[in-house]
Design a protein around this motif. Structure first.
Motif, PDB file in Angstrom:
ATOM      1  N   UNK A   8      -6.742 -44.596  87.900  1.00 13.39           N
ATOM      2  CA  UNK A   8      -7.282 -43.232  87.824  1.00 13.39           C
ATOM      3  C   UNK A   8      -8.756 -43.271  88.189  1.00 13.39           C
ATOM      4  N   UNK A   9      -9.358 -42.129  88.533  1.00 11.96           N
ATOM      5  CA  UNK A   9     -10.808 -42.118  88.687  1.00 11.96           C
ATOM      6  C   UNK A   9     -11.415 -42.468  87.316  1.00 11.96           C
ATOM      7  N   UNK A  10     -12.182 -43.549  87.258  1.00 14.24           N
ATOM      8  CA  UNK A  10     -12.775 -43.955  85.982  1.00 14.24           C
ATOM      9  C   UNK A  10     -12.081 -45.134  85.319  1.00 14.24           C
ATOM     10  N   UNK A  51     -12.271 -45.290  81.571  1.00 19.76           N
ATOM     11  CA  UNK A  51     -12.781 -43.981  81.166  1.00 19.76           C
ATOM     12  C   UNK A  51     -12.251 -42.951  82.154  1.00 19.76           C
ATOM     13  N   UNK A  52     -10.950 -42.766  82.185  1.00 21.15           N
ATOM     14  CA  UNK A  52     -10.357 -41.875  83.182  1.00 21.15           C
ATOM     15  C   UNK A  52     -10.987 -40.490  83.049  1.00 21.15           C
ATOM     16  N   UNK A  57     -13.352 -33.972  77.887  1.00 17.01           N
ATOM     17  CA  UNK A  57     -12.393 -33.171  77.131  1.00 17.01           C
ATOM     18  C   UNK A  57     -11.862 -33.990  75.959  1.00 17.01           C
ATOM     19  N   UNK A  58     -11.140 -35.071  76.294  1.00 19.84           N
ATOM     20  CA  UNK A  58     -10.585 -35.979  75.283  1.00 19.84           C
ATOM     21  C   UNK A  58     -10.012 -37.137  76.086  1.00 19.84           C
ATOM     22  N   UNK A  59     -10.171 -38.364  75.598  1.00 20.19           N
ATOM     23  CA  UNK A  59      -9.727 -39.532  76.382  1.00 20.19           C
ATOM     24  C   UNK A  59      -8.257 -39.385  76.805  1.00 20.19           C
ATOM     25  N   UNK A  60      -8.021 -39.431  78.091  1.00 20.43           N
ATOM     26  CA  UNK A  60      -6.647 -39.404  78.601  1.00 20.43           C
ATOM     27  C   UNK A  60      -6.086 -38.004  78.812  1.00 20.43           C
ATOM     28  N   UNK A  86      -5.653 -49.704  75.881  1.00 23.37           N
ATOM     29  CA  UNK A  86      -6.868 -48.965  75.583  1.00 23.37           C
ATOM     30  C   UNK A  86      -6.809 -47.542  76.150  1.00 23.37           C
ATOM     31  N   UNK A  87      -7.533 -47.225  77.220  1.00 22.24           N
ATOM     32  CA  UNK A  87      -7.413 -45.881  77.782  1.00 22.24           C
ATOM     33  C   UNK A  87      -5.962 -45.607  78.194  1.00 22.24           C
ATOM     34  N   UNK A  88      -5.249 -46.664  78.558  1.00 20.80           N
ATOM     35  CA  UNK A  88      -3.824 -46.518  78.891  1.00 20.80           C
ATOM     36  C   UNK A  88      -3.027 -46.058  77.683  1.00 20.80           C
TER      37      UNK A  88
END
Ligand SMILES: NC(=O)CC[C@H](N)C(=O)O
Length: 228
Positions: A8-10, A51-52, A57-60, A86-88
């Motif tokens: 993803x971007x980030x 850090x997509x 807004x909210x992670x993910x 993590x972000x995943x």
């Protein structure tokens, strides 16, 4: 095994994950852009940390509306292996593939350190090479890693052995029940805040994460680490 790494971007742990799969485990890993609309020909999907969309807004919360996500959901619903790190993990909860949510750490700070964990369930696709209740150490690096779920969801997770990793020694972020990683009811979707891909080679000072990947690839590859 052909593994898709969704970018993803980030995203910023995609390269570490690629190296863990490709260079350490000698498996066929491919980057797949968030813009793509197909996961045909892949045997497993991994969503890396990062850090997509800038965690806005909210992670993910934004990543989960990407083109590729309906395919990830279809892939998971077909019972194929999906790992979110993590972000995943945050993206998988936002997409509804895992229950609960990841909130800001209790201390409201980004925490970057090595965390002690216990492997609570070693009967999953991703943990069968660990011993039951084995204590391992993995890096954590997050600002929003405090696992939250309603009471009834928590008891279901506990009753059905869906808690796969739990923080040991100390709870770094305020996660309920010290939860560091959970698996879905069917046992094919794992989300975890710690980073196994950062602990796969002795050169990195830690190999405790390697068996997450080896468990999945079991029997299919001979890893470099294992042959040392
Ligand atoms: N390493 C990561 O994936 C970071 C996850 C997320 N952006 C957070 O800070 O909570």
């Amino acid at each position: 095994m052909r593994i898709a790494i969704i970018v993803f971007p980030g995203s910023n742990c995609d390269v570490d994950l690629f190296e863990a799969l490709h260079s350490v485990c000698n498996t066929d890993a491919q980057y797949v852009s968030y813009r793509e609309k197909s996961l045909a020909d892949f045997d497993a999907v991994m969503i890396p940390g990062g850090f997509s969309y800038g965690d806005y807004l909210r992670c993910g919360a934004i990543a989960r509306f990407s083109n590729i996500m309906p395919e990830v959901v279809k892939f998971a619903r077909a019972g194929k292996p999906v790992l979110g790190i993590c972000n995943g993990f945050q993206i998988l909860t936002e997409a509804g593939l895992l229950p609960g949510a990841l909130k800001k750490n209790n201390n409201l700070k980004f925490i970057c350190k090595t965390a002690a964990l216990t492997v609570e369930n070693n009967a999953t696709l991703f943990t069968k090479q660990y011993h039951s209740k084995e204590k391992i150490y993995l890096p954590i690096a997050h600002a929003d890693g405090s696992y939250y779920a309603e009471k009834n969801v928590l008891s279901q997770l506990e009753d059905q052995q869906q808690v796969v990793f739990r923080y040991a020694d100390e709870n770094p972020n305020g996660s309920l029940n010290n939860i560091a990683g959970i698996i879905n009811e069917r046992g094919n979707v794992l989300g975890m805040m710690p980073h196994p891909e950062r602990a796969v080679e002795s050169l990195l000072g830690n190999v405790d994460g390697l068996r997450v990947f080896k468990s999945l690839l079991e029997g299919k590859v001979r890893t470099k680490e294992a042959s040392r």
